[in-house]
Design a protein around this motif. Structure first.
Motif, PDB file in Angstrom:
ATOM      1  N   PHE A 161       1.183   4.471  -2.899  1.00 36.47           N
ATOM      2  CA  PHE A 161       1.569   5.507  -2.797  1.00 36.47           C
ATOM      3  C   PHE A 161       2.193   6.558  -3.285  1.00 36.47           C
ATOM      4  CE2 PHE A 161      -2.686   4.661   0.309  1.00 36.47           C
ATOM      5  CZ  PHE A 161      -2.983   5.027  -0.845  1.00 36.47           C
ATOM      6  N   ILE A 162       4.119   5.740  -2.966  1.00 40.49           N
ATOM      7  CA  ILE A 162       5.150   6.538  -3.167  1.00 40.49           C
ATOM      8  C   ILE A 162       5.219   6.306  -5.016  1.00 40.49           C
ATOM      9  CG2 ILE A 162       7.485   6.157  -2.871  1.00 40.49           C
ATOM     10  CD1 ILE A 162       7.160   5.311   0.053  1.00 40.49           C
ATOM     11  N   GLY A 163       4.753   5.420  -5.405  1.00 39.98           N
ATOM     12  CA  GLY A 163       4.735   5.002  -6.648  1.00 39.98           C
ATOM     13  C   GLY A 163       4.081   6.081  -7.978  1.00 39.98           C
ATOM     14  N   GLY A 164       2.763   6.383  -6.723  1.00 45.37           N
ATOM     15  CA  GLY A 164       1.440   6.769  -7.790  1.00 45.37           C
ATOM     16  C   GLY A 164       1.935   8.761  -8.090  1.00 45.37           C
ATOM     17  N   TYR A 165       2.871   8.472  -6.354  1.00 50.39           N
ATOM     18  CA  TYR A 165       2.735  10.336  -7.027  1.00 50.39           C
ATOM     19  C   TYR A 165       4.637  10.264  -7.588  1.00 50.39           C
ATOM     20  CZ  TYR A 165       5.012  14.436  -5.082  1.00 50.39           C
ATOM     21  OH  TYR A 165       5.170  15.666  -4.238  1.00 50.39           O
ATOM     22  N   GLY A 166       5.176   9.594  -7.019  1.00 51.11           N
ATOM     23  CA  GLY A 166       6.372   9.575  -8.021  1.00 51.11           C
ATOM     24  C   GLY A 166       6.700   9.614  -9.679  1.00 51.11           C
ATOM     25  N   SER A 167       5.263   8.578  -9.986  1.00 51.23           N
ATOM     26  CA  SER A 167       5.225   8.886 -12.015  1.00 51.23           C
ATOM     27  C   SER A 167       4.646  10.516 -11.975  1.00 51.23           C
ATOM     28  CB  SER A 167       3.834   7.866 -11.975  1.00 51.23           C
ATOM     29  OG  SER A 167       2.210   8.351 -11.334  1.00 51.23           O
ATOM     30  N   HIS A 168       3.967  11.109 -11.155  1.00 52.59           N
ATOM     31  CA  HIS A 168       4.388  12.464 -11.428  1.00 52.59           C
ATOM     32  C   HIS A 168       5.484  13.388 -12.069  1.00 52.59           C
ATOM     33  CE1 HIS A 168      -0.433  12.808 -11.709  1.00 52.59           C
ATOM     34  NE2 HIS A 168      -0.275  11.988 -10.409  1.00 52.59           N
ATOM     35  N   LEU A 169       6.422  12.943 -11.477  1.00 45.15           N
ATOM     36  CA  LEU A 169       7.066  13.216 -11.097  1.00 45.15           C
ATOM     37  C   LEU A 169       8.738  12.873 -12.789  1.00 45.15           C
ATOM     38  CD1 LEU A 169       8.285  13.317  -8.003  1.00 45.15           C
ATOM     39  CD2 LEU A 169       7.714  15.332  -8.955  1.00 45.15           C
TER      40      LEU A 169
ATOM     41  N   LEU B  49       0.659  -1.383  -0.039  1.00 46.52           N
ATOM     42  CA  LEU B  49      -0.099   0.330  -0.046  1.00 46.52           C
ATOM     43  C   LEU B  49       0.984   1.382  -0.341  1.00 46.52           C
ATOM     44  CD1 LEU B  49      -3.035   1.547   0.429  1.00 46.52           C
ATOM     45  CD2 LEU B  49      -2.174   1.291   3.001  1.00 46.52           C
ATOM     46  N   ILE B  50       2.294   1.376   0.779  1.00 46.78           N
ATOM     47  CA  ILE B  50       2.710   2.504   0.608  1.00 46.78           C
ATOM     48  C   ILE B  50       3.412   1.961   0.000  1.00 46.78           C
ATOM     49  CG2 ILE B  50       4.601   3.445   1.982  1.00 46.78           C
ATOM     50  CD1 ILE B  50       3.818   2.375   4.871  1.00 46.78           C
ATOM     51  N   GLY B  51       4.166   1.505  -0.848  1.00 44.21           N
ATOM     52  CA  GLY B  51       4.823   1.594  -2.898  1.00 44.21           C
ATOM     53  C   GLY B  51       3.759   1.601  -3.341  1.00 44.21           C
TER      54      GLY B  51
END
Length: 54
Positions: A10-18, A6-8
């Motif tokens: 969310f981090i991956g979803g946020y990082g995909s915008h970068l 779950l944490i990974g």
């Protein structure tokens, strides 16, 4: 393990915008190549088990 996934996610979803689209495809390609390499590495100790123990 569920919390880590779950944490990974969310981090991956946020990082995909970068990352640009090309960068994300590059990451997927690297992960696919790593998976292929790991599939061809033989497992140690599997053939050492006697049939009576299986």
């Amino acid at each position: 393990m569920g919390i880590s996934v779950l944490i990974g996610s969310f981090i991956g979803g946020y990082g995909s915008h970068l990352l640009p689209e090309h960068g994300i495809n590059l990451v997927y390609g690297i992960l696919a190549i790593a998976a292929v390499i790991l599939m061809f590495i033989p497992k140690k100790g599997i053939d050492d088990v006697r049939i009576e123990q299986i």
